[in-house]
Design a protein around this motif. Structure first.
Motif, PDB file in Angstrom:
ATOM      1  N   GLN A 162       0.857  -1.197   0.000  1.00  0.00           N
ATOM      2  CA  GLN A 162       0.000   0.000   0.000  1.00  0.00           C
ATOM      3  C   GLN A 162       0.886   1.238   0.000  1.00  0.00           C
ATOM      4  N   SER A 163       0.773   2.045  -1.048  1.00  0.00           N
ATOM      5  CA  SER A 163       1.544   3.300  -1.084  1.00  0.00           C
ATOM      6  C   SER A 163       0.909   4.271  -0.095  1.00  0.00           C
ATOM      7  N   THR A 164       1.734   5.121   0.526  1.00  0.00           N
ATOM      8  CA  THR A 164       1.175   6.000   1.553  1.00  0.00           C
ATOM      9  C   THR A 164       1.143   7.474   1.136  1.00  0.00           C
ATOM     10  N   LEU A 165       1.941   7.859   0.125  1.00  0.00           N
ATOM     11  CA  LEU A 165       2.009   9.280  -0.242  1.00  0.00           C
ATOM     12  C   LEU A 165       1.368   9.504  -1.610  1.00  0.00           C
ATOM     13  N   ILE A 166       0.923  10.727  -1.854  1.00  0.00           N
ATOM     14  CA  ILE A 166       0.220  11.024  -3.114  1.00  0.00           C
ATOM     15  C   ILE A 166       1.111  11.858  -4.030  1.00  0.00           C
ATOM     16  N   ALA A 167       1.122  11.492  -5.317  1.00  0.00           N
ATOM     17  CA  ALA A 167       1.979  12.208  -6.272  1.00  0.00           C
ATOM     18  C   ALA A 167       1.342  13.533  -6.667  1.00  0.00           C
ATOM     19  N   ASP A 168       2.211  14.479  -7.004  1.00  0.00           N
ATOM     20  CA  ASP A 168       1.755  15.823  -7.351  1.00  0.00           C
ATOM     21  C   ASP A 168       1.922  16.027  -8.864  1.00  0.00           C
ATOM     22  N   HIS A 169       0.791  16.172  -9.567  1.00  0.00           N
ATOM     23  CA  HIS A 169       0.855  16.350 -11.025  1.00  0.00           C
ATOM     24  C   HIS A 169       1.460  17.702 -11.411  1.00  0.00           C
TER      25      HIS A 169
ATOM     26  N   GLU B 221       9.808   5.506   0.688  1.00  0.00           N
ATOM     27  CA  GLU B 221       8.742   6.420   1.122  1.00  0.00           C
ATOM     28  C   GLU B 221       9.155   7.178   2.385  1.00  0.00           C
ATOM     29  N   ASN B 222       9.808   6.477   3.301  1.00  0.00           N
ATOM     30  CA  ASN B 222      10.248   7.160   4.533  1.00  0.00           C
ATOM     31  C   ASN B 222      11.251   8.270   4.240  1.00  0.00           C
ATOM     32  N   ALA B 223      11.978   8.110   3.120  1.00  0.00           N
ATOM     33  CA  ALA B 223      12.956   9.146   2.748  1.00  0.00           C
ATOM     34  C   ALA B 223      12.283  10.256   1.931  1.00  0.00           C
ATOM     35  N   GLY B 224      10.947  10.155   1.729  1.00  0.00           N
ATOM     36  CA  GLY B 224      10.216  11.216   1.022  1.00  0.00           C
ATOM     37  C   GLY B 224       9.870  10.880  -0.417  1.00  0.00           C
ATOM     38  N   GLY B 225      10.248   9.694  -0.886  1.00  0.00           N
ATOM     39  CA  GLY B 225       9.938   9.292  -2.261  1.00  0.00           C
ATOM     40  C   GLY B 225       8.472   8.911  -2.413  1.00  0.00           C
ATOM     41  N   ILE B 226       7.986   8.988  -3.652  1.00  0.00           N
ATOM     42  CA  ILE B 226       6.566   8.698  -3.892  1.00  0.00           C
ATOM     43  C   ILE B 226       6.424   7.525  -4.854  1.00  0.00           C
ATOM     44  N   ILE B 227       5.533   6.603  -4.488  1.00  0.00           N
ATOM     45  CA  ILE B 227       5.273   5.430  -5.330  1.00  0.00           C
ATOM     46  C   ILE B 227       3.825   5.486  -5.790  1.00  0.00           C
ATOM     47  N   VAL B 228       3.624   5.369  -7.102  1.00  0.00           N
ATOM     48  CA  VAL B 228       2.252   5.288  -7.612  1.00  0.00           C
ATOM     49  C   VAL B 228       2.104   3.947  -8.327  1.00  0.00           C
ATOM     50  N   GLN B 229       1.173   3.123  -7.856  1.00  0.00           N
ATOM     51  CA  GLN B 229       0.901   1.845  -8.509  1.00  0.00           C
ATOM     52  C   GLN B 229      -0.284   2.024  -9.459  1.00  0.00           C
ATOM     53  N   ASP B 230      -0.525   1.018 -10.305  1.00  0.00           N
ATOM     54  CA  ASP B 230      -1.595   1.086 -11.321  1.00  0.00           C
ATOM     55  C   ASP B 230      -1.468   2.337 -12.179  1.00  0.00           C
ATOM     56  N   CYS B 231      -0.272   2.665 -12.560  1.00  0.00           N
ATOM     57  CA  CYS B 231      -0.014   3.870 -13.360  1.00  0.00           C
ATOM     58  C   CYS B 231       0.978   3.505 -14.466  1.00  0.00           C
ATOM     59  N   ARG B 232       0.452   3.277 -15.664  1.00  0.00           N
ATOM     60  CA  ARG B 232       1.318   2.884 -16.785  1.00  0.00           C
ATOM     61  C   ARG B 232       1.837   4.118 -17.512  1.00  0.00           C
ATOM     62  N   VAL B 233       3.135   4.156 -17.736  1.00  0.00           N
ATOM     63  CA  VAL B 233       3.705   5.232 -18.549  1.00  0.00           C
ATOM     64  C   VAL B 233       3.434   4.897 -20.006  1.00  0.00           C
TER      65      VAL B 233
END
Ligand SMILES: Cc1cc2nc3c(=O)[nH]c(=O)nc-3n(C[C@H](O)[C@H](O)[C@H](O)COP(=O)(O)OP(=O)(O)OC[C@H]3O[C@@H](n4cnc5c(N)ncnc54)[C@H](O)[C@@H]3O)c2cc1C
Length: 518
Positions: free
Chosen positions: A20-27, A193-205
């Motif tokens: 489960q990703s915990t942070l939200i990406a900023d478009h 994530e603890n270091a501030g990185g963001i993970i988005v799953q179900d997101c195809r480039v």
């Protein structure tokens, strides 16, 4: 349980819940680095860059561990599938030394991460045994052993094996290791994530536009980055890199033994392709993992036979109580035996790739992460040149581009196919599939366990080869560059980045006839 690019279930996959990703990406933000792919390569690279002070975003098309990292067998070796003798021949003695140093550092990085982030993933160091069973294998083994010793690998001749196999010669290699790959990358993901990185799953480039900044089109909207790293095992689209990578399927079993005779070491024979055996405890249960039977993707008529061969080999040498997991997965061989890590050929300097790991991606992923981190941080090392993907000789007339094949049209758009006619063309039992000729076109048909037909256009959306059925995984696999699709044509593996065209089938004849009048 998580999803994988296959219908079989791997030992690791069957014993883990979705991340489960915990942070939200900023478009609206501009990320320093966008990493594409949530396997071991993407997560290791993302963590190293985030820790180096870069603002990172990791985009995964499915779930963390969906790719080969969820279907690997997770040996950590300094003895590689390409022998040091071969590396010396294809590159130089100095380069063979550099590879040895790099893979040693990659195993060190894994151990360090496990300690720093308290990752419970069953990691331990152990010895490996490599054994020959005839004269030809013995000769090849001696060459491997000699060149490995010259590179400082601790390899010694043995007169006994810890497993019941006949052998002509055997060597023990110290300092190899093993772990549970999904437990490890989940630990990396949390640390990232603890270091501030963001993970988005179900997101195809889907595509990138590289102007001043990189605009990344995805299935959930656009993101912006200064650099992009393709950690997708092979990059999507059409690029020289994957024209120089040969895709292979490889098979594995996890079995429980009746007599508890689980080997403590990693064991490898010298067959072509080779087999291996090792033990791993997962959720309190010990399993013997066996693997091998590799073949080029889309080049084997009966993939289920690969499982049968492997199981027969295991049963001939071990007392099997139960076969708990059977799975297959994909790897990519480079043309010269070393991975392609660094700037993507034909792309601006801020587009990176890591591919062609062969059967050593657990360690080469760490090498890739360190090489790419160093390049982005402006630290230029000898490994940058050694693994540079641009060492590939260009092909005359070939234009590199990381985009989809714009030429793939929807051939059957709006057409309705009569189920009864298709069924007449292909006499199939449930679970079977065929490519048939219908009305002047090729149609790929699959009958599911409930007897329902599924139809797709068999033209691979990557470079238009015709896909073939992989019965072991119930997938459509492309024999040219290894793109794979599920029974309904959904992309499972790059380099394809578009689904196969789905064909509409109707069981209602009058509906089909009415449709045909338009
Ligand atoms: C059966 C088998 C056994 C193996 N055993 C070993 C071993 O013992 N030791 C070893 O060192 N190596 C081994 N390997 C090789 C190793 O497992 C792989 O090299 C390694 O897992 C590759 O990791 P990766 O992160 O690069 O790719 P992957 O794990 O395949 O991850 C790529 C990710 O990218 C995602 N993706 C793809 N396209 C997109 C897109 N457009 N947008 C967003 N995300 C995308 C995918 O969903 C996937 O999750 C084995 C391989 C096989 C097949």
């Amino acid at each position: 349980m998580i999803q994988r690019d296959a219908s079989t279930i791997s030992l690791w996959q069957g014993n883990i819940e979705p991340f489960q990703s915990t942070l939200i990406a900023d478009h609206m933000a501009t990320y320093d680095v966008i990493i594409v792919g949530g396997g071991i390569t993407g997560l290791t690279t993302a963590l190293l860059l985030q820790e180096a002070g870069k603002r990172c975003l990791l985009l995964e098309a499915n779930n963390i561990g969906f790719g080969t990292t969820g279907g690997t067998t997770a040996h950590l070796n300094t003895i590689l599938d390409t022998s040091y003798a071969q590396i010396e021949k294809n590159f130089s003695k100095e380069d063979a030394g550099l590879v040895r140093e790099s893979v040693g550092a990659a195993i060190g990085l894994i151990q360090q991460n496990i300690e720093r982030f308290s990752i419970d993933c069953g990691f331990d160091y152990t010895d490996a045994y490599l054994f020959a069973q005839d004269e030809k294998q013995t000769e090849a083994l001696d060459i491997i052993a000699k060149s490995a010793r010259e590179e400082g690998v601790n390899i010694t001749l043995q007169d006994q094996l810890p497993v019941p196999f006949n052998f002509t010669k055997a060597y023990k290699i110290a300092g190899q290791a093993r772990f549970n790959p999904l437990a490890y990358i989940y630990g990396l993901a949390r640390a990232f994530e603890n270091a501030g990185g963001i993970i988005v799953q179900d997101c195809r480039v889907i595509e990138i536009h590289n102007t001043n900044h990189i605009k990344v089109d995805t299935t959930i909207g656009e993101f912006t980055g200064m650099n992009i790293v393709y950690a997708t095992h092979v990059p999507p689209g059409i690029n020289l890199v994957h024209l120089r990578c040969v895709p292979y399927r490889s098979y594995a079993l996890a079995v429980r033994l009746a007599d508890n005779a689980y080997p403590a070491e990693l064991i490898y024979d010298m067959h072509e392709p080779y087999h291996y055996f090792r033990t791993q405890e997962v959720n309190g249960k010990k399993y013997l993992i066996a693997g091998g039977e590799d073949h080029q993707t889309g080049h084997h008529e009966n993939t289920e036979q690969c499982f049968r061969n492997l199981e027969a080999l295991v049963r001939a040498h071990f007392k099997v109580k139960s076969v708990d997991y059977k799975w297959s997965s994909q790897f990519y061989e480079s043309a010269d035996g070393l991975p392609y890590i660094g700037n993507m050929p034909g792309q601006p300097d801020n587009v990176y790739v890591a591919t062609g790991f062969g059967g050593n991606g657990m360690v080469y992923s760490g090498v890739a992460a360190m090489v790419i981190r160093n390049i982005i941080m402006g630290k230029h090392r000898a490994t940058e040149k050694l693994f540079n993907p641009n060492r590939i000789k260009p092909i005359a007339g070939f234009t590199n581009f990381v985009t989809h094949n714009a030429d793939v049209v929807k051939l059957f758009f709006g057409k309705l196919f009569p189920a009864h006619k298709l069924a007449e063309l292909a006499e199939m039992a449930p679970g079977e599939a065929q490519v048939v000729n219908y009305d002047g076109h090729r149609v790929a048909l699959y009958k599911d366990d409930e007897g329902m037909l599924h139809a797709v256009n068999p033209v691979c959306t990557h470079m238009k080869c015709e896909v073939g059925w992989n019965s072991a995984e119930r997938s459509w696999d492309c024999p040219c560059h290894g793109a794979r699709y599920d029974a309904d044509g959904k992309v499972l593996n790059t380099p394809a980045d578009r689904d196969l065209e789905h064909l509409d089938i109707s069981h209602d004849t009058s509906k089909v006839e009415a449709h045909e009048q338009f």
